[in-house]
Design a protein around this motif. Sequence first.
Motif, PDB file in Angstrom:
ATOM      1  N   LEU A  59       0.845  -1.196   0.107  1.00  0.00           N
ATOM      2  CA  LEU A  59       0.056   0.014   0.079  1.00  0.00           C
ATOM      3  C   LEU A  59       0.991   1.430   0.077  1.00  0.00           C
ATOM      4  O   LEU A  59       0.745   2.219  -0.794  1.00  0.00           O
ATOM      5  CB  LEU A  59      -1.013   0.092   1.139  1.00  0.00           C
ATOM      6  CG  LEU A  59      -1.765   0.964   1.165  1.00  0.00           C
ATOM      7  CD1 LEU A  59      -2.830   1.280  -0.038  1.00  0.00           C
ATOM      8  CD2 LEU A  59      -2.849   1.043   2.598  1.00  0.00           C
ATOM      9  N   CYS A  60       1.823   1.204   0.679  1.00  0.00           N
ATOM     10  CA  CYS A  60       2.858   2.287   0.643  1.00  0.00           C
ATOM     11  C   CYS A  60       3.296   2.512  -0.547  1.00  0.00           C
ATOM     12  O   CYS A  60       3.432   3.822  -0.958  1.00  0.00           O
ATOM     13  CB  CYS A  60       4.094   2.044   1.756  1.00  0.00           C
ATOM     14  SG  CYS A  60       3.831   2.880   3.437  1.00  0.00           S
ATOM     15  N   LEU A  61       3.997   1.477  -1.202  1.00  0.00           N
ATOM     16  CA  LEU A  61       4.641   1.804  -2.552  1.00  0.00           C
ATOM     17  C   LEU A  61       3.401   2.344  -3.419  1.00  0.00           C
ATOM     18  O   LEU A  61       3.646   3.146  -4.188  1.00  0.00           O
ATOM     19  CB  LEU A  61       5.108   0.297  -3.094  1.00  0.00           C
ATOM     20  CG  LEU A  61       6.492  -0.143  -2.399  1.00  0.00           C
ATOM     21  CD1 LEU A  61       6.686  -1.618  -2.936  1.00  0.00           C
ATOM     22  CD2 LEU A  61       7.429   0.764  -2.851  1.00  0.00           C
ATOM     23  N   ALA A  62       2.319   1.570  -3.500  1.00  0.00           N
ATOM     24  CA  ALA A  62       1.306   2.215  -4.429  1.00  0.00           C
ATOM     25  C   ALA A  62       0.837   3.784  -4.219  1.00  0.00           C
ATOM     26  O   ALA A  62       0.800   4.490  -5.049  1.00  0.00           O
ATOM     27  CB  ALA A  62       0.110   1.179  -4.327  1.00  0.00           C
ATOM     28  N   ILE A  63       0.798   3.941  -2.936  1.00  0.00           N
ATOM     29  CA  ILE A  63       0.354   5.438  -2.671  1.00  0.00           C
ATOM     30  C   ILE A  63       1.533   6.455  -3.376  1.00  0.00           C
ATOM     31  O   ILE A  63       1.603   7.194  -3.744  1.00  0.00           O
ATOM     32  CB  ILE A  63       0.123   5.696  -1.108  1.00  0.00           C
ATOM     33  CG1 ILE A  63      -0.973   5.054  -0.603  1.00  0.00           C
ATOM     34  CG2 ILE A  63       0.257   7.183  -0.680  1.00  0.00           C
ATOM     35  CD1 ILE A  63      -1.399   4.872   0.839  1.00  0.00           C
TER      36      ILE A  63
END
Length: 114
Positions: A59-63
């Motif tokens: 999720l961090c990477l996608a954000i």
Amino acid sequence: WREKICKWSYQVADHFSLSRQVVYIALNYMDRYCAASNEHIVDLLRNKNRFHLLAMASLCLAIKVHATTESWIVDTILKLGRDKFTAEQLKTMEVDVLQRLQWLLRPPTPQVFI
């Protein structure tokens, strides 16, 4: 666990007014990570903490890649994860995800296709 992670990710996206496409992409990262992993998927799913860390890192990477470059992401995701992990653990998992995905972070999405 996947269903719980999915719901949690959508709650995070909705809370911060992020596009739900970010969650779709994060789940894509998780699925591809699991497919490229040397670990058997059942073993990964049995280890709830590792799977949770994978979900948070995805999720961090996608954000970071698809939504924003603001600095609140890592600290906020760690707090939303009930401080189970350190920033260093999250960053290590992010690097592992990046390596296993061979830095291919722009999956086709229905929105992009249309």
